[in-house]
Design a protein around this motif. Structure first.
Motif, PDB file in Angstrom:
ATOM      1  N   ILE A   3      33.072  50.075  45.301  1.00 13.69           N
ATOM      2  CA  ILE A   3      31.946  49.183  45.589  1.00 13.69           C
ATOM      3  C   ILE A   3      31.482  48.571  44.277  1.00 13.69           C
ATOM      4  CG2 ILE A   3      29.581  48.987  46.419  1.00 13.69           C
ATOM      5  CD1 ILE A   3      30.165  51.048  48.511  1.00 13.69           C
ATOM      6  N   CYS A   4      31.580  47.249  44.194  1.00 18.39           N
ATOM      7  CA  CYS A   4      31.195  46.502  42.999  1.00 18.39           C
ATOM      8  C   CYS A   4      29.788  45.959  43.190  1.00 18.39           C
ATOM      9  CB  CYS A   4      32.169  45.351  42.753  1.00 18.39           C
ATOM     10  SG  CYS A   4      33.886  45.871  42.521  1.00 18.39           S
ATOM     11  N   VAL A   5      28.969  46.107  42.166  1.00 16.11           N
ATOM     12  CA  VAL A   5      27.567  45.719  42.250  1.00 16.11           C
ATOM     13  C   VAL A   5      27.218  44.867  41.037  1.00 16.11           C
ATOM     14  CG1 VAL A   5      25.194  46.548  42.425  1.00 16.11           C
ATOM     15  CG2 VAL A   5      27.056  47.911  43.407  1.00 16.11           C
ATOM     16  N   GLY A   6      26.507  43.769  41.270  1.00 10.27           N
ATOM     17  CA  GLY A   6      26.071  42.963  40.133  1.00 10.27           C
ATOM     18  C   GLY A   6      26.097  41.482  40.421  1.00 10.27           C
ATOM     19  N   GLU A   7      26.474  40.714  39.392  1.00 11.62           N
ATOM     20  CA  GLU A   7      26.325  39.269  39.475  1.00 11.62           C
ATOM     21  C   GLU A   7      27.420  38.575  40.292  1.00 11.62           C
ATOM     22  OE1 GLU A   7      28.335  39.980  35.361  1.00 11.62           O
ATOM     23  OE2 GLU A   7      26.875  40.974  36.647  1.00 11.62           O
ATOM     24  N   ILE A   8      26.976  37.629  41.092  1.00  9.37           N
ATOM     25  CA  ILE A   8      27.849  36.630  41.707  1.00  9.37           C
ATOM     26  C   ILE A   8      27.227  35.287  41.350  1.00  9.37           C
ATOM     27  CG2 ILE A   8      26.625  36.879  43.925  1.00  9.37           C
ATOM     28  CD1 ILE A   8      29.220  35.934  45.297  1.00  9.37           C
ATOM     29  N   LEU A   9      28.043  34.362  40.881  1.00  7.63           N
ATOM     30  CA  LEU A   9      27.528  33.086  40.376  1.00  7.63           C
ATOM     31  C   LEU A   9      28.599  32.014  40.484  1.00  7.63           C
ATOM     32  CD1 LEU A   9      29.099  32.990  37.424  1.00  7.63           C
ATOM     33  CD2 LEU A   9      27.254  34.506  36.756  1.00  7.63           C
ATOM     34  N   GLY A  28      32.394  32.961  40.815  1.00  7.67           N
ATOM     35  CA  GLY A  28      32.593  33.858  39.691  1.00  7.67           C
ATOM     36  C   GLY A  28      31.546  34.948  39.627  1.00  7.67           C
ATOM     37  N   GLY A  29      31.452  35.560  38.461  1.00  3.52           N
ATOM     38  CA  GLY A  29      30.638  36.751  38.263  1.00  3.52           C
ATOM     39  C   GLY A  29      31.574  37.929  38.128  1.00  3.52           C
ATOM     40  N   ALA A  30      31.518  38.637  36.997  1.00  5.24           N
ATOM     41  CA  ALA A  30      32.530  39.650  36.687  1.00  5.24           C
ATOM     42  C   ALA A  30      32.742  40.691  37.785  1.00  5.24           C
ATOM     43  CB  ALA A  30      32.194  40.329  35.360  1.00  5.24           C
ATOM     44  N   PRO A  31      31.698  41.358  38.295  1.00  6.49           N
ATOM     45  CA  PRO A  31      31.961  42.372  39.335  1.00  6.49           C
ATOM     46  C   PRO A  31      32.460  41.760  40.646  1.00  6.49           C
ATOM     47  CG  PRO A  31      29.596  42.067  39.017  1.00  6.49           C
ATOM     48  CD  PRO A  31      30.278  41.319  37.911  1.00  6.49           C
ATOM     49  N   PHE A  32      32.038  40.524  40.938  1.00  6.37           N
ATOM     50  CA  PHE A  32      32.560  39.850  42.126  1.00  6.37           C
ATOM     51  C   PHE A  32      34.038  39.526  41.934  1.00  6.37           C
ATOM     52  CE2 PHE A  32      33.234  35.915  44.692  1.00  6.37           C
ATOM     53  CZ  PHE A  32      33.122  36.509  45.939  1.00  6.37           C
ATOM     54  N   ASN A  33      34.415  39.080  40.736  1.00  5.99           N
ATOM     55  CA  ASN A  33      35.830  38.838  40.437  1.00  5.99           C
ATOM     56  C   ASN A  33      36.657  40.101  40.650  1.00  5.99           C
ATOM     57  OD1 ASN A  33      35.092  36.264  39.622  1.00  5.99           O
ATOM     58  ND2 ASN A  33      35.208  36.706  37.433  1.00  5.99           N
ATOM     59  N   VAL A  34      36.129  41.225  40.178  1.00 10.17           N
ATOM     60  CA  VAL A  34      36.848  42.501  40.333  1.00 10.17           C
ATOM     61  C   VAL A  34      37.023  42.844  41.806  1.00 10.17           C
ATOM     62  CG1 VAL A  34      36.718  44.992  39.941  1.00 10.17           C
ATOM     63  CG2 VAL A  34      36.171  43.411  38.082  1.00 10.17           C
ATOM     64  N   ALA A  35      35.956  42.680  42.591  1.00  8.92           N
ATOM     65  CA  ALA A  35      36.047  42.980  44.021  1.00  8.92           C
ATOM     66  C   ALA A  35      37.089  42.102  44.705  1.00  8.92           C
ATOM     67  CB  ALA A  35      34.672  42.794  44.678  1.00  8.92           C
ATOM     68  N   CYS A  36      37.112  40.810  44.360  1.00  7.74           N
ATOM     69  CA  CYS A  36      38.103  39.899  44.942  1.00  7.74           C
ATOM     70  C   CYS A  36      39.516  40.309  44.553  1.00  7.74           C
ATOM     71  CB  CYS A  36      37.827  38.470  44.482  1.00  7.74           C
ATOM     72  SG  CYS A  36      36.372  37.703  45.239  1.00  7.74           S
ATOM     73  N   GLY A  43      43.390  46.618  48.338  1.00  7.75           N
ATOM     74  CA  GLY A  43      42.536  47.776  48.166  1.00  7.75           C
ATOM     75  C   GLY A  43      41.289  47.718  49.022  1.00  7.75           C
ATOM     76  N   ASP A  44      40.575  48.831  49.050  1.00  7.24           N
ATOM     77  CA  ASP A  44      39.347  48.966  49.831  1.00  7.24           C
ATOM     78  C   ASP A  44      38.172  48.684  48.898  1.00  7.24           C
ATOM     79  OD1 ASP A  44      37.618  49.503  51.873  1.00  7.24           O
ATOM     80  OD2 ASP A  44      37.999  51.668  51.949  1.00  7.24           O
ATOM     81  N   ALA A  45      37.569  47.510  49.037  1.00 12.93           N
ATOM     82  CA  ALA A  45      36.499  47.101  48.132  1.00 12.93           C
ATOM     83  C   ALA A  45      35.384  46.407  48.890  1.00 12.93           C
ATOM     84  CB  ALA A  45      37.036  46.174  47.043  1.00 12.93           C
ATOM     85  N   ALA A 247      40.205  36.855  32.924  1.00 12.52           N
ATOM     86  CA  ALA A 247      41.386  37.670  32.621  1.00 12.52           C
ATOM     87  C   ALA A 247      41.029  39.149  32.517  1.00 12.52           C
ATOM     88  CB  ALA A 247      42.044  37.192  31.332  1.00 12.52           C
ATOM     89  N   GLY A 248      39.911  39.446  31.854  1.00 19.90           N
ATOM     90  CA  GLY A 248      39.480  40.835  31.737  1.00 19.90           C
ATOM     91  C   GLY A 248      39.108  41.432  33.084  1.00 19.90           C
ATOM     92  N   ASP A 249      38.492  40.629  33.940  1.00 20.30           N
ATOM     93  CA  ASP A 249      38.146  41.099  35.284  1.00 20.30           C
ATOM     94  C   ASP A 249      39.408  41.368  36.100  1.00 20.30           C
ATOM     95  OD1 ASP A 249      35.524  40.577  34.497  1.00 20.30           O
ATOM     96  OD2 ASP A 249      35.539  38.573  35.389  1.00 20.30           O
ATOM     97  N   ALA A 250      40.399  40.501  35.967  1.00 28.70           N
ATOM     98  CA  ALA A 250      41.665  40.701  36.681  1.00 28.70           C
ATOM     99  C   ALA A 250      42.349  41.975  36.209  1.00 28.70           C
ATOM    100  CB  ALA A 250      42.570  39.495  36.475  1.00 28.70           C
ATOM    101  N   TYR A 251      42.349  42.177  34.888  1.00 26.79           N
ATOM    102  CA  TYR A 251      42.902  43.421  34.340  1.00 26.79           C
ATOM    103  C   TYR A 251      42.213  44.625  34.972  1.00 26.79           C
ATOM    104  CZ  TYR A 251      43.431  47.326  31.085  1.00 26.79           C
ATOM    105  OH  TYR A 251      43.661  48.564  30.546  1.00 26.79           O
TER     106      TYR A 251
END
Length: 302
Positions: A3-9, A28-36, A43-45, A247-251
């Motif tokens: 479960i990713c929590v934080g910014e979506i923008l 965008g938004g780093a935790p939203f990028n990770v969830a996507c 995966g289960d996100a 790129a860091g979020d994708a990693y």
């Protein structure tokens, strides 16, 4: 479950044309990028965040819903949606300017804390909310609930000094969340900033005490250490980037997906998948749209 929590923008990415600078709109938004990214890998996100009741907020909620991530995005009626203006240089490296005074990204409903802590195996936190007291208060309560429930807390620093009054306050606040994380992701620059060390190995060992630490090194790949132990390094595919946004979020999406599906000890596989995800994402513009599919990732993983 991650479960990713934080910014979506909205990332507004600049492009120079004959008519002048134009901006293309991307979710965008780093935790939203990770969830996507985790979702695209199968995966289960889930994602928890906030947008304003405006055109950008509507765009983001529709975008998230198409990816199965819209259920827990709340509308904040008296706030606008956060924007990030992104400039790219000739090498595809990006610089950010945030539009977020009195915006929605750090507004959370405290009533969801219990359900997040109960349902998640890994609670992943973005960093933009750290710039506001109400965001930090929500995170503190969520971290405490997750720890009580025996769940893992993940944090990606994404250091942003410009959202704080000064550097001293920024470093002091960040230090609390670096310490709280069970799984921590840093960039190479953040590694030296937070450790105060000048050598890579000593810096990694120092900051990995009490946690799993993943550090991205750009085109050189990534390194890992756990609890101050030996340092593991994995190389990234050698490809010239077009746009390094996300790129860091994708990693990290590749890393967390692997830890969640293969087990928390699957560190080397996580790093390999993460490096491929991060590198292939740089081959197109946009953080989420450029995230590779499983077939492309499998080709590089052999």
């Amino acid at each position: 479950m991650i479960i990713c929590v934080g910014e979506i923008l909205a990332d507004l990415i600049a492009k120079e044309t004959e008519e002048g600078i134009v901006y293309s709109r991307h979710a965008g938004g780093a935790p939203f990028n990770v969830a996507c990214g985790v979702k695209k890998l199968g995966g289960d996100a889930e994602f928890y965040g906030s947008v304003g009741e405006d055109l950008i907020g509507k765009f983001l909620k529709e975008f998230a819903s198409r990816r199965g991530l819209g259920a827990h995005i709340q509308n904040v009626s008296d706030r606008n949606t956060t924007l990030a203006f992104v400039d790219l240089d000739e090498n595809g490296d990006r610089s950010f300017c945030f539009y977020r005074k009195n915006t929605a990204d750090y507004c959370f409903d405290a009533s969801v804390i219990g359900e997040i802590a109960e349902r998640a195996d890994i609670v992943h936190l973005g960093s933009l909310a750290l710039g506001e007291e109400e965001g930090r208060e929500f995170y503190n309560r969520l971290i405490a609930a997750a720890k009580r429930a025996g769940k893992l807390v993940s944090f990606d620093a994404n250091y942003r000094e410009d959202i704080f009054p000064d550097r001293e306050q920024a470093l002091k606040i960040y230090a609390e969340y670096l310490a709280a994380a069970d799984i921590l992701k840093l960039s190479e620059e953040e590694l030296y900033l937070f450790s105060g060390e000048k050598q890579e190995e000593s810096a990694v060992r120092k900051l990995s005490k009490g946690k799993k630490l993943f550090v991205t090194l750009g085109k050189r790949g990534s390194v890992f250490s756990e609890n101050g132990g030996s340092v593991i390094k994995v190389c990234a595919p050698d490809l010239r980037p077009v746009d390094t946004t996300g790129a860091g979020d994708a990693y990290y999406a590749g890393v967390l997906y692997t830890l969640d599906t293969e087990g928390i000890g699957s560190v080397v596989n996580a790093m390999k998948r993460g490096c491929v995800c991060g590198t292939l994402t740089t081959q197109k513009k946009g953080a989420i749209e450029a995230f590779p599919d499983l077939a492309a990732i499998a080709e590089y993983l052999g």
